[in-house]
Design a protein around this motif. Sequence first.
Motif, PDB file in Angstrom:
ATOM      1  N   THR A  30      -8.345  -6.395 -61.414  1.00  0.00           N
ATOM      2  CA  THR A  30      -9.398  -7.144 -62.115  1.00  0.00           C
ATOM      3  C   THR A  30     -10.587  -6.211 -62.322  1.00  0.00           C
ATOM      4  O   THR A  30     -11.692  -6.487 -61.876  1.00  0.00           O
ATOM      5  N   ALA A  32     -13.480  -4.331 -64.434  1.00  0.00           N
ATOM      6  CA  ALA A  32     -14.340  -4.533 -65.602  1.00  0.00           C
ATOM      7  C   ALA A  32     -15.141  -3.249 -65.807  1.00  0.00           C
ATOM      8  O   ALA A  32     -15.431  -2.528 -64.844  1.00  0.00           O
ATOM      9  N   ALA A  33     -15.485  -2.996 -67.063  1.00  0.00           N
ATOM     10  CA  ALA A  33     -16.303  -1.810 -67.344  1.00  0.00           C
ATOM     11  C   ALA A  33     -17.634  -1.949 -66.606  1.00  0.00           C
ATOM     12  O   ALA A  33     -18.275  -2.996 -66.656  1.00  0.00           O
ATOM     13  N   THR A  45     -15.089  -1.073 -62.355  1.00  0.00           N
ATOM     14  CA  THR A  45     -15.278  -1.588 -61.011  1.00  0.00           C
ATOM     15  C   THR A  45     -14.460  -2.862 -60.831  1.00  0.00           C
ATOM     16  O   THR A  45     -14.309  -3.652 -61.770  1.00  0.00           O
ATOM     17  N   VAL A  47     -13.845  -6.532 -59.798  1.00  0.00           N
ATOM     18  CA  VAL A  47     -14.772  -7.661 -59.682  1.00  0.00           C
ATOM     19  C   VAL A  47     -14.183  -8.855 -58.926  1.00  0.00           C
ATOM     20  O   VAL A  47     -14.914  -9.783 -58.582  1.00  0.00           O
ATOM     21  N   ALA A  48     -12.882  -8.855 -58.673  1.00  0.00           N
ATOM     22  CA  ALA A  48     -12.298  -9.968 -57.912  1.00  0.00           C
ATOM     23  C   ALA A  48     -11.335  -9.451 -56.845  1.00  0.00           C
ATOM     24  O   ALA A  48     -11.572  -9.628 -55.643  1.00  0.00           O
ATOM     25  N   ARG A  72     -22.329  -7.069 -53.842  1.00  0.00           N
ATOM     26  CA  ARG A  72     -22.662  -8.328 -54.507  1.00  0.00           C
ATOM     27  C   ARG A  72     -21.418  -9.191 -54.730  1.00  0.00           C
ATOM     28  O   ARG A  72     -21.529 -10.356 -55.079  1.00  0.00           O
ATOM     29  N   PHE A  73     -20.227  -8.603 -54.504  1.00  0.00           N
ATOM     30  CA  PHE A  73     -18.993  -9.385 -54.560  1.00  0.00           C
ATOM     31  C   PHE A  73     -18.492  -9.715 -53.153  1.00  0.00           C
ATOM     32  O   PHE A  73     -17.307  -9.990 -52.963  1.00  0.00           O
ATOM     33  N   TYR A  75     -18.641 -12.219 -51.293  1.00  0.00           N
ATOM     34  CA  TYR A  75     -18.008 -13.531 -51.084  1.00  0.00           C
ATOM     35  C   TYR A  75     -16.483 -13.415 -51.224  1.00  0.00           C
ATOM     36  O   TYR A  75     -15.735 -14.190 -50.631  1.00  0.00           O
TER      37      TYR A  75
ATOM     38  N   SER B  38     -22.572 -10.292 -68.018  1.00  0.00           N
ATOM     39  CA  SER B  38     -21.643  -9.202 -68.320  1.00  0.00           C
ATOM     40  C   SER B  38     -20.357  -9.385 -67.511  1.00  0.00           C
ATOM     41  O   SER B  38     -20.364 -10.007 -66.450  1.00  0.00           O
ATOM     42  N   LEU B  39     -19.258  -8.824 -68.001  1.00  0.00           N
ATOM     43  CA  LEU B  39     -17.968  -9.031 -67.330  1.00  0.00           C
ATOM     44  C   LEU B  39     -17.908  -8.353 -65.969  1.00  0.00           C
ATOM     45  O   LEU B  39     -17.017  -8.646 -65.166  1.00  0.00           O
ATOM     46  N   ASP B  40     -18.835  -7.434 -65.702  1.00  0.00           N
ATOM     47  CA  ASP B  40     -18.882  -6.861 -64.346  1.00  0.00           C
ATOM     48  C   ASP B  40     -19.951  -7.544 -63.490  1.00  0.00           C
ATOM     49  O   ASP B  40     -20.328  -7.034 -62.436  1.00  0.00           O
ATOM     50  N   GLY B  41     -20.418  -8.700 -63.936  1.00  0.00           N
ATOM     51  CA  GLY B  41     -21.185  -9.562 -63.044  1.00  0.00           C
ATOM     52  C   GLY B  41     -22.692  -9.430 -63.050  1.00  0.00           C
ATOM     53  O   GLY B  41     -23.349  -9.873 -62.106  1.00  0.00           O
ATOM     54  N   TYR B  42     -23.260  -8.843 -64.095  1.00  0.00           N
ATOM     55  CA  TYR B  42     -24.722  -8.786 -64.178  1.00  0.00           C
ATOM     56  C   TYR B  42     -25.215  -9.870 -65.131  1.00  0.00           C
ATOM     57  O   TYR B  42     -24.707  -9.976 -66.259  1.00  0.00           O
ATOM     58  N   ALA B  59     -22.184 -12.611 -60.444  1.00  0.00           N
ATOM     59  CA  ALA B  59     -21.076 -11.927 -59.770  1.00  0.00           C
ATOM     60  C   ALA B  59     -19.876 -12.857 -59.617  1.00  0.00           C
ATOM     61  O   ALA B  59     -18.731 -12.476 -59.894  1.00  0.00           O
ATOM     62  N   ILE B  60     -20.132 -14.101 -59.195  1.00  0.00           N
ATOM     63  CA  ILE B  60     -19.037 -15.059 -58.987  1.00  0.00           C
ATOM     64  C   ILE B  60     -18.333 -15.353 -60.318  1.00  0.00           C
ATOM     65  O   ILE B  60     -17.095 -15.419 -60.378  1.00  0.00           O
ATOM     66  N   CYS B  61     -19.099 -15.512 -61.378  1.00  0.00           N
ATOM     67  CA  CYS B  61     -18.502 -15.791 -62.696  1.00  0.00           C
ATOM     68  C   CYS B  61     -17.643 -14.614 -63.164  1.00  0.00           C
ATOM     69  O   CYS B  61     -16.598 -14.812 -63.800  1.00  0.00           O
ATOM     70  N   ALA B  62     -18.066 -13.400 -62.858  1.00  0.00           N
ATOM     71  CA  ALA B  62     -17.271 -12.224 -63.242  1.00  0.00           C
ATOM     72  C   ALA B  62     -15.911 -12.243 -62.543  1.00  0.00           C
ATOM     73  O   ALA B  62     -14.881 -11.929 -63.150  1.00  0.00           O
ATOM     74  N   SER B  63     -15.895 -12.621 -61.272  1.00  0.00           N
ATOM     75  CA  SER B  63     -14.624 -12.714 -60.535  1.00  0.00           C
ATOM     76  C   SER B  63     -13.732 -13.772 -61.168  1.00  0.00           C
ATOM     77  O   SER B  63     -12.537 -13.552 -61.392  1.00  0.00           O
ATOM     78  N   ALA B  66     -12.356 -12.695 -64.565  1.00  0.00           N
ATOM     79  CA  ALA B  66     -11.291 -11.694 -64.435  1.00  0.00           C
ATOM     80  C   ALA B  66      -9.984 -12.347 -63.988  1.00  0.00           C
ATOM     81  O   ALA B  66      -8.905 -12.029 -64.498  1.00  0.00           O
ATOM     82  N   LEU B  67     -10.079 -13.277 -63.026  1.00  0.00           N
ATOM     83  CA  LEU B  67      -8.863 -13.941 -62.545  1.00  0.00           C
ATOM     84  C   LEU B  67      -8.278 -14.872 -63.608  1.00  0.00           C
ATOM     85  O   LEU B  67      -7.058 -14.959 -63.761  1.00  0.00           O
ATOM     86  N   ARG B  70      -6.470 -12.768 -66.062  1.00  0.00           N
ATOM     87  CA  ARG B  70      -5.202 -12.322 -65.493  1.00  0.00           C
ATOM     88  C   ARG B  70      -4.167 -13.450 -65.470  1.00  0.00           C
ATOM     89  O   ARG B  70      -2.989 -13.253 -65.759  1.00  0.00           O
ATOM     90  N   GLU B  74      -0.545 -13.648 -67.126  1.00  0.00           N
ATOM     91  CA  GLU B  74       0.618 -13.837 -66.254  1.00  0.00           C
ATOM     92  C   GLU B  74       1.525 -14.952 -66.772  1.00  0.00           C
ATOM     93  O   GLU B  74       2.741 -14.866 -66.691  1.00  0.00           O
TER      94      GLU B  74
END
Lengths: 184, 140
Positions: A30, A32-33, A45, A47-48, A72-73, A75, B38-42, B59-63, B66-67, B70, B74
């Motif tokens: 997972t 991301a740029a 990096t 992110v999940a 910051r990730f 959690y 941003s997709l890397d969580g900013y 940050a949580i939204c970026a995770s 991404a999932l 995926r 899948e």
Amino acid sequence: MKNKIIITGAVGSGKTTAITSASDTLVVDTEAADTDRMRGESSKTTVAMDYGTLNLGAGAKMHLFGTPGQERFSYMWEILSTGATGIAILIDATSVNPLGDLDFYLEVFSDLISKCGGVAVIGITHTDVTRNSRILEQFNKRLSEVRLSVPVFEVDCRRREDVRTMLYSLLSLSESDDTHALSH
Amino acid sequence: MKNELQQRLDAAKVSIMCAALRELNAAMSDIEASAYISLDGYTIAAELASGVDSNRLGAICASMHALAQRASQEIKHGAFNLLLIESEQGYMLLVKSSVEAMLVVSTKPSKSLGMIASVSKQFAEKLKRIQETHKVAAAT
């Protein structure tokens, strides 16, 4: 989940590379740029999580879960750690303070290490470019100070055999009652 | 280090994006808050309720993004467009905006989910255009 292994460490310590090298299946990543312009370079990096599997024979598998490196990730560290049976902590030998990184991750994952009965290994990465030839000795000394009996490996995460050797040692720890952590 | 012109352009971009987010929040009564991330969580721009940590949410939204992406791959459903989270006190939508960013929308419990999703997609496109316009301006 049986044989659920967490692979953690700081940004750039080699977690995604290690899982990609060791996995027998296509890795779920997972990445991301990285848009953090303060880093001043183009990179990616996690992110999940990263996920891969290592076949152990007779249908058994080791499930490898890589954590994001950035705090910051954090959690995700807790989410991924649920039900884990072992942990590999990767430390970048070229970081500003590798021993400080070791202390940080041992502290953050102290509950998991405890719950796993000390099924943990430390992998020191990027040792081919560090000037510190005594780093292995320093790590073993620090682990002895905190009374943790945890194997330390020098690992080139690009080399499948290096990563696998480290992961197989986790397996042997989990199957051996007398090599668990002394205390924590 | 960013030069002064770049900093001004960044500030102008965030200001325009915040205005667009306020417009979105006012577009339907059920929409409560929104953010461009941003997709890397900013968190790039946000119009959220006080007390919400925009950095942590980013940050949580970026995770999750991404999932979700995926998971879509899948199950062989192609590219990810939208993630919907239903909670006791409302909905949350993650809408893909560009290859670099997503729009996050928070709503009250609502019977107009389809309309909310449609409006959110329109604003995701609008925010993408703002970002791209800014990039062109920065390059010239």
